[in-house]
Design a protein around this motif. Structure first.
Motif, short mmCIF file in Angstrom:
data_model
loop_
_atom_site.label_atom_id
_atom_site.label_comp_id
_atom_site.label_asym_id
_atom_site.label_seq_id
_atom_site.Cartn_x
_atom_site.Cartn_y
_atom_site.Cartn_z
N LYS A 26 47.61 37.15 50.44
CA LYS A 26 46.99 35.83 50.54
C LYS A 26 47.36 35.24 51.89
N ALA A 28 46.58 32.34 54.91
CA ALA A 28 45.99 31.07 55.34
C ALA A 28 45.80 31.08 56.84
N ILE A 196 48.95 25.41 51.26
CA ILE A 196 49.33 26.65 51.94
C ILE A 196 50.73 27.09 51.51
N ALA A 200 50.01 30.75 50.09
CA ALA A 200 49.90 31.80 51.11
C ALA A 200 51.15 32.68 51.22
#
Length: 364
Positions: A26, A28, A196, A200
């Motif tokens: 993941k 950002a 985030i 992330a």
């Protein structure tokens, strides 16, 4: 294993970008407007064509001249900042179209999957509704569901909450949080620090078309090493809105400023000043720089610097050169009463005109 590999990619925005994205990761992507965030995502699907460099998706080179673009793109779902739903179809038809037409699946089977996704997105009651009847947040959630119908290995999500109020933003971020718990790769553009931090695995900070700095969420958000990242993170608490008409919704603008102020604990008097200054600045630009423009395009951003508690308003817009602060204005000049107000409440005012764009920055 690398699901996405970007090697020395450059185009009209990007400059020698290199990036490996692992399956299930993941990531950002942060940065100011024009930094190259959207172009990075678009390049992965070859919507922006690289001038140089190579891009591989799950081992297949999408930039090869004989690439099977149709099949390679199926591995990646791209969700744009605008939902781009088919307006003549209801929600469930939007979801079922691609699996039926492209994969030859039965409508009955894909309808079951569509119903399941809509249920998880909290949109069961909207299945038969046309997109025009949905809020912006609901449209974006439908767009995510539509991408998931094709079982992508990765989702590219471009600025999901950029033009939405906090309530609608919350709807979308909740759904992306749900996605983050699944074994799907996410590469998303966002400047929402709290989101985030929660979502992330890795953060990319982009500047001038380059990946300027990268690291874990804690490293980039709390302890960035490079100067541009440090400066950006000091100002990352922000509210922004795009204005494309003289008949813009002033009530929505003022409400957004109020919610922004409440979120970061700004004083009531400061919140009121922000509302007043933004209103005056927007009208000055609309009826000054934009008065003869064929298309109105103004961007307003408020940023709060927690380090010194200063608040900055930035307004940028295409049009003829117009600096409302270039002349001495008296209070008797009613046409420019707003300028007098802005001067009284501002600590610092800067004006710049470059490449046909007016930019005013005011520190409150």
């Amino acid at each position: 294993m690398n699901l996405i590999e970007i090697k020395h990619v450059s185009n009209y925005v990007l400059k020698d970008v290199n990036l490996n994205v692992n399956a299930g990761e993941k990531i950002a992507v942060m940065g100011s407007t024009g930094a190259g965030k959207t172009s990075l995502l678009r390049s992965i699907e070859l919507l922006d064509i690289p001038d140089t460099g190579n891009i591989l998706i799950d081992g297949d080179e999408i930039t090869s001249h004989n690439a099977d673009l149709k099949n390679i793109r199926r591995k990646i779902g791209m969700i744009h900042s605008s939902a781009n739903l088919f307006s003549h179809m209801n929600v469930v038809d939007n979801l079922c179209l691609a699996p039926v037409k492209l994969d030859g699946l039965s409508r009955r089977d894909v309808s079951r999957k569509a119903a399941d996704l809509l249920s998880k997105a909290g949109l069961t009651t909207k299945a038969k509704v046309k997109p025009e009847k949905l809020s912006a947040g609901q449209q974006f959630r439908v767009s995510i569901c539509r991408s998931l119908m094709m079982n992508p290995k990765a989702l590219l999500i471009d600025d999901p909450t950029g033009d939405l109020d906090p309530a609608m933003s919350g709807e979308i971020l909740a759904m992306i949080r749900m996605l983050s718990k699944r074994n799907i790769t996410l590469l998303f553009v966002s400047n929402d620090v709290d989101f985030i931090r929660e979502t992330a695995d890795r953060v990319l900070f982009m500047s001038d078309g380059e990946i300027y700095e990268e690291g874990t969420a804690n490293e980039i958000l709390d302890n960035p090493k490079r100067s541009k990242t440090q400066k950006f993170m000091r100002r990352v608490k922000f509210f922004s809105v795009h204005i494309d008409s003289c008949d813009f919704d002033l009530i929505t603008l003022q409400s957004g400023i109020r919610m922004f102020s409440e979120r970061y604990g700004l004083r009531t008097t400061l919140a009121y000043r922000l509302q007043l200054c933004c209103e005056e600045l927007v009208y000055e630009m609309l009826f000054g720089a934009c008065v003869n423009a064929e298309n109105i395009s103004l961007d307003l951003e408020i940023s709060y610097n927690s380090a010194d508690s200063s608040t900055t308003i930035d307004v940028s817009g295409k049009g003829s050169e117009f600096n409302p602060f270039s002349e001495d204005i008296t209070e008797s000049d009613n046409v420019h009463l707003g300028v007098t107000v802005l001067r009284q409440v501002s600590k610092e005012i800067k004006y710049d005109y470059t490449d046909g764009i007016n930019h005013i920055s005011i520190v409150i």
